[in-house]
Motif scaffolding. Structure first.
Motif, PDB file in Angstrom:
ATOM      1  N   ALA A 277       0.807  -1.316   0.175  1.00 47.10           N
ATOM      2  CA  ALA A 277      -0.018  -0.054   0.020  1.00 47.10           C
ATOM      3  C   ALA A 277       0.836   1.184  -0.092  1.00 47.10           C
ATOM      4  O   ALA A 277       0.449   2.155  -0.649  1.00 47.10           O
ATOM      5  N   LEU A 280       2.212   2.076  -3.420  1.00 49.36           N
ATOM      6  CA  LEU A 280       1.060   2.549  -4.544  1.00 49.36           C
ATOM      7  C   LEU A 280       0.610   3.957  -3.984  1.00 49.36           C
ATOM      8  O   LEU A 280       0.604   4.943  -4.626  1.00 49.36           O
ATOM      9  N   LEU A 281       0.853   4.401  -2.767  1.00 44.64           N
ATOM     10  CA  LEU A 281       0.432   5.602  -2.109  1.00 44.64           C
ATOM     11  C   LEU A 281       1.422   6.725  -2.830  1.00 44.64           C
ATOM     12  O   LEU A 281       1.008   7.781  -2.840  1.00 44.64           O
ATOM     13  N   ASP A 284      -0.474   7.491  -5.945  1.00 38.29           N
ATOM     14  CA  ASP A 284      -1.715   7.740  -5.802  1.00 38.29           C
ATOM     15  C   ASP A 284      -2.040   9.148  -5.152  1.00 38.29           C
ATOM     16  O   ASP A 284      -2.763   9.928  -5.593  1.00 38.29           O
ATOM     17  N   SER A 290      -6.831  10.025  -8.362  1.00 43.56           N
ATOM     18  CA  SER A 290      -6.831   8.679  -7.564  1.00 43.56           C
ATOM     19  C   SER A 290      -7.883   8.785  -6.695  1.00 43.56           C
ATOM     20  O   SER A 290      -8.223   9.611  -6.134  1.00 43.56           O
ATOM     21  N   ALA A 292      -7.467   7.407  -3.544  1.00 39.74           N
ATOM     22  CA  ALA A 292      -6.647   7.712  -2.333  1.00 39.74           C
ATOM     23  C   ALA A 292      -6.587   9.193  -2.164  1.00 39.74           C
ATOM     24  O   ALA A 292      -6.958   9.965  -1.122  1.00 39.74           O
ATOM     25  N   THR A 404      -7.050   2.379   4.720  1.00 40.58           N
ATOM     26  CA  THR A 404      -6.163   2.876   3.489  1.00 40.58           C
ATOM     27  C   THR A 404      -5.629   1.619   2.581  1.00 40.58           C
ATOM     28  O   THR A 404      -5.522   1.872   1.463  1.00 40.58           O
ATOM     29  N   VAL A 408      -6.378   1.124  -1.568  1.00 38.15           N
ATOM     30  CA  VAL A 408      -5.726   1.572  -2.692  1.00 38.15           C
ATOM     31  C   VAL A 408      -5.470   0.028  -3.356  1.00 38.15           C
ATOM     32  O   VAL A 408      -5.319   0.025  -4.724  1.00 38.15           O
ATOM     33  N   ALA A 412      -9.928   0.525  -5.039  1.00 44.00           N
ATOM     34  CA  ALA A 412      -9.508   1.238  -6.178  1.00 44.00           C
ATOM     35  C   ALA A 412      -9.110   0.370  -7.344  1.00 44.00           C
ATOM     36  O   ALA A 412      -9.479   0.877  -8.463  1.00 44.00           O
TER      37      ALA A 412
END
Length: 548
Positions: A277, A280-281, A284, A290, A292, A404, A408, A412
């Protein structure tokens, strides 16, 4: 074929397992399974609708959806491949990415750490059963495991679990063989430093003392010593900078040791959920389109999300977070502050690597600040901005929450996250709350529609297929140590597991499922429930399970 949502749907029928007729003549284990079905509707529904199916038939119902997700999956494929490559090598990494592209489905029921807990380890094993044989060429078993858990949680990342004992009763199992010092027990797996050679030496001494004291049988010593000397003590493992990374390598090594011919079975790839995650953040949060970014930085959507998911399991409890944050003002003593309050979007980490619940404060101008207070009364705070979040993630001072992480990965990008009876309640709840927030905010109609289509109630955990014969003849779950000491699994064992019924697999897991009962429900079980379950399973499941 059933769609994934139908596999774990809620049921109004509490009598999911057995008829109540002649209830007084039913075995204790049958009554406890009925109690588990009542306590965990997801589990009860699976048994009522699929109890007579074989594990392989049930697994064939669990398929990734063919929806077009809100965000493309290619980012996840790249992250997973890079993560696996750094620890398991190019071949396995490439296979993982290929498998996830063809079948975007992962097991998310486990806690991270080296998996000795029988229900976690056997969940991996059962998840792998339809990845071997005719009609499939999937070569990896992808697991994203939660790392925001302490080292002394039920699955015991602090060391090894052994489901054997000598002079102690069933209440003592699984016996714990520590690797880390008990001083580290409250550290998060995500933030724990690596084990070192001196810890391995202490573990060997501890094991030999447990054998001398007749806590463990001498028969377990060779396989455990071999693990410590040939896997834990590998230079490439000891040189890794974190326990989370060591766990990825060790889980793969442990997996290979349970098979008589490991090259004929798919590779287990256990990655930390939060690390995926976080990667990916990084993308994002800088992408204003996105999911997030919109959830975190569109003030109206963020307010609606916080409102709709307030009090939901695995999310946050606003009132408790505020009481905790202002404990000095309200209670006069920060030691009285609430503990079970969840967190908003991220966990903080204190200097000792322990997690800290965070509350997102905003002012009238929508400026935001993440604030929390640790269990020593120290205040943690940081600006809630893209740069500050990414810096804090990079420096390991915050970690993504479960919400969270699943936001993601699953909501998502449409990945099917296969989970246990808890996840199959809270992930659909997260999905429903988010969809309502998107619809209430306006301008997110397409996002709401696509998020609503993601499969979120796909159930698998809570089952066990390999058992160990207790000294009095009863059956208890087998962990990887028992499988290795028992000579490993062969093709015949796998075929028997594949043909085992869903109901029988839940019967095998009862001794671990009962541990999840709330105290008031657990009191309904007799004081000898462990012995009763072990004895009943030996009679009820004879000839239908794998024994090691």
């Amino acid at each position: 074929m059933l769609i994934p949502h139908e596999i774990a749907g809620q049921s109004d029928d509490c009598h999911a397992c057995y008829s109540t007729a002649n209830a007084s003549h039913r075995r204790a284990s049958e009554r406890y399974l009925d109690l588990a079905c009542r306590q965990f509707p997801v589990l009860g529904n699976a048994i009522r609708n699929h109890g007579n199916r074989s594990l392989c038939e049930y697994l064939d119902l669990i398929q990734p959806s063919d929806i077009r997700p809100l965000q493309p999956i290619e980012d996840l494929l790249a992250v997973a491949e890079d993560y696996a490559r750094s620890l398991l090598g190019e071949t396995i990494a490439r296979r993982l990415a290929t498998d996830l592209e063809r079948s975007p489905m992962i097991l998310t029921a486990n806690h991270h750490g080296i998996a000795y807990f029988a229900q976690d380890f056997q969940g991996n094993l059962i998840f792998s059963l339809n990845r071997k044989g005719e009609g499939t060429d999937l070569r990896t078993v992808p697991v994203f495991a939660c790392g925001t858990v302490p080292l002394d949680n039920l699955t015991y990342p602090l060391g090894m679990l052994c489901y054997q004992a000598l002079e102690t009763g069933l209440d003592s199992i699984p016996n714990k063989i520590p690797i880390f010092s008990n001083k580290m027990r409250r550290q998060m797996v995500s933030s724990a430093k690596p084990f070192k050679m001196d810890m391995i030496h202490r573990a060997k001494k501890r094991l030999r003392k447990m054998i001398r004291d007749r806590i463990l049988p001498v028969s377990v010593e060779p396989s455990i010593i071999a693990l410590l000397e040939k896997e834990y003590a590998r230079s490439d493992v000891l040189d890794l900078p974190t326990y989370s990374q060591q766990s990825v390598v060790m889980n793969h090594a442990l997996w290979n040791r349970i098979f008589k011919a490991p090259k004929r079975f798919p590779d287990l790839v256990v990655l930390e959920l939060e690390k995926v995650a976080m990667a990916l953040l990084e993308k994002d949060l800088r992408d204003h389109n996105s999911l997030a970014h919109c959830v975190m930085f569109d003030p109206e959507l963020r307010r609606n999300v916080f409102t709709n998911l307030d009090g939901s399991r695995a999310c946050w409890q606003t009132s408790a977070l505020l009481r905790r944050l202002h404990a000095d003002d309200t209670a006069g003593n920060w030691k009285d502050m609430p503990c079970s309050c969840g967190t908003m979007l991220f966990w903080g980490l204190d200097a000792r690597g322990r997690r800290v619940p965070l509350y997102l404060e905003t002012d009238s101008g929508n400026a935001a600040l993440l604030r929390g207070i640790d269990d020593r009364g120290n205040v943690l705070e940081m600006p809630f901005s893209i740069d500050a979040i990414l810096e804090a993630l990079s420096s390991n001072t915050i970690l993504p929450s479960v919400f969270t992480s699943l936001l993601v990965i699953s909501l998502a990008r449409g990945v099917t996250c296969v989970g246990g009876y808890f996840q199959c309640e809270y992930l659909p709840s997260m999905q429903a709350g988010l969809v309502k927030a998107l619809n209430d905010t306006g301008g997110y109609d397409d996002a709401a529609r696509k998020v609503s289509m993601v499969p979120t109630a796909v159930y698998l955990s809570g089952m066990i297929a390999v058992m160990h014969r207790w000294q009095n003849g009863g059956l208890v779950p087998a962990g990887p140590l028992e499988m290795i000491a028992g000579g490993g699994l062969d093709e015949a064992d796998i075929r028997r597991m594949q043909s085992m019924s869903v109901k029988d697999a839940h019967m095998c897991a009862l001794s671990e499922t009962i541990q999840d009962f709330p105290p008031a429900v657990k009191q309904l079980c007799s004081g000898s429930w462990r012995d009763d379950v072990a004895e009943d399973n030996a009679s009820l499941l004879s000839g239908r399970i794998v024994l090691k």
